[in-house]
Design a protein around this motif. Sequence first.
Motif, PDB file in Angstrom:
ATOM      1  N   PRO A 130      27.698  49.901  54.361  1.00  0.00           N
ATOM      2  CA  PRO A 130      26.264  49.275  55.118  1.00  0.00           C
ATOM      3  C   PRO A 130      25.374  48.537  54.235  1.00  0.00           C
ATOM      4  CG  PRO A 130      27.242  51.315  54.990  1.00  0.00           C
ATOM      5  CD  PRO A 130      28.786  51.092  53.642  1.00  0.00           C
ATOM      6  N   ILE A 131      24.095  48.092  55.297  1.00  0.00           N
ATOM      7  CA  ILE A 131      23.294  46.813  54.357  1.00  0.00           C
ATOM      8  C   ILE A 131      22.429  48.215  54.070  1.00  0.00           C
ATOM      9  CG2 ILE A 131      21.343  45.450  54.933  1.00  0.00           C
ATOM     10  CD1 ILE A 131      22.759  44.565  57.384  1.00  0.00           C
ATOM     11  N   PRO A 132      22.232  47.716  52.442  1.00  0.00           N
ATOM     12  CA  PRO A 132      21.522  48.824  51.570  1.00  0.00           C
ATOM     13  C   PRO A 132      20.114  48.823  52.419  1.00  0.00           C
ATOM     14  CG  PRO A 132      23.051  47.352  50.291  1.00  0.00           C
ATOM     15  CD  PRO A 132      23.106  46.782  51.767  1.00  0.00           C
ATOM     16  N   SER A 133      19.324  49.834  52.522  1.00  0.00           N
ATOM     17  CA  SER A 133      18.219  50.144  52.949  1.00  0.00           C
ATOM     18  C   SER A 133      17.494  49.014  52.294  1.00  0.00           C
ATOM     19  CB  SER A 133      17.561  51.644  51.960  1.00  0.00           C
ATOM     20  OG  SER A 133      16.393  51.351  52.316  1.00  0.00           O
ATOM     21  N   GLY A 134      16.425  48.429  52.944  1.00  0.00           N
ATOM     22  CA  GLY A 134      15.572  47.376  52.495  1.00  0.00           C
ATOM     23  C   GLY A 134      16.214  45.818  52.166  1.00  0.00           C
ATOM     24  N   ALA A 135      17.796  45.847  52.700  1.00  0.00           N
ATOM     25  CA  ALA A 135      17.957  45.127  52.358  1.00  0.00           C
ATOM     26  C   ALA A 135      18.567  44.244  54.292  1.00  0.00           C
ATOM     27  CB  ALA A 135      19.482  45.090  52.047  1.00  0.00           C
ATOM     28  N   THR A 136      18.638  42.974  54.405  1.00  0.00           N
ATOM     29  CA  THR A 136      19.093  41.992  55.371  1.00  0.00           C
ATOM     30  C   THR A 136      20.710  41.700  55.753  1.00  0.00           C
ATOM     31  OG1 THR A 136      18.933  39.948  54.205  1.00  0.00           O
ATOM     32  CG2 THR A 136      16.905  40.679  55.170  1.00  0.00           C
ATOM     33  N   THR A 137      21.362  41.993  53.800  1.00  0.00           N
ATOM     34  CA  THR A 137      22.713  41.749  54.480  1.00  0.00           C
ATOM     35  C   THR A 137      23.651  43.281  53.790  1.00  0.00           C
ATOM     36  OG1 THR A 137      22.974  40.363  51.968  1.00  0.00           O
ATOM     37  CG2 THR A 137      22.780  39.534  54.630  1.00  0.00           C
TER      38      THR A 137
END
Length: 353
Positions: free
Chosen positions: A25-32
């Motif tokens: 999953p994409i980490p919180s606050g990230a875009t990838t």
Amino acid sequence: MPTAHQYVAHLEPVTGTTVVRLPDPIPSGATTNDPWWPPRWLEADWLAENVHTFDVLHLHFGFDALPPEQLVDVATVLRDHGKPLVLTVHDLHNPHFADNTLHLEHLDVLVPAAAEVVTLTDGAAAEIVSRWGVDATVVPHPHVAPLDLIGGPRPSSDRFVIGVHAKNLRANLDPLAVMDAVVRAADEIPDAVVRLDIDEQVFASDDERGVRPVGDALRQYENRGVDVRIHRRFDDDELWLYLTEIDVSVLPYRFGTHSGWLEACYDVGTAAIAPDCGYYAEQKPCHTYRFGLDRFDPESLTTAVHDASDARDRVASASRQAREQERARIAEMHESIYRRALFRAGSSVAVPR
């Protein structure tokens, strides 16, 4: 998880599998999801919202910095939804921290909560039984180097190159302690040279970890004829090239359990000298020396270097065919582990309170 990790990727056979590993999953606050850290699967609220998307949660890495209470919450979510946890215990002593207290607290939560526990060597499995009373399935470490590079020809050389890689001076690495013994051994072997590699990060201007003085001391080995090289961290291609440029790799680990570096050496036919702490010698054939948190026998390292030189034409190394077959067996073992975990999912799984 993490699916993007090389170890996890090599748990699948080369062709065909019935196991579907979800992308990280994409980490919180990230875009990838590159990098995958911090892992959302270990956020209890996010996990609860997405628990319907998987059958088994297989945890390998990513919990180093989390409070144990958060892992209790994750285990509770899994138990409440009937989703089994499979845990691979790579490290009984986390190589990133000399103080292993927090890591053991993590394992105190995760090992009893897991429906199935996996580890890489018999010695680690025995330690897991001793501490937690839990039987772990021993599954060997898969290959690290790409299959196309395994068992390939090595460049010819008229020198015996002894490699010590300081990397970024991770917590369990103490190359400064071993260098005198390595240099002394090299001086006694007519065609031997010592190559010392250091990541340029060690010399960063901020030096938040306080490792710059160690790096400066290591650089002084140039004055003793050591080939000291400072460079950015190797990418994968540069790592494979480096390992074929040295004949033996000295692993200066004060503590730890298992090693992907050792597997990489085996893949490309580089001999390895590993400490007797952890279970490196059970993991793959290697020379050993006495080295640990508060102990070092320099003579044992000097002897190991001589032994590696004497055996330079008989290095234990992998073949592509054997590694590919092993990978298929590893995949089959993991599928069986997941099926057992799912079978047990209806039974009570201990969650520490």
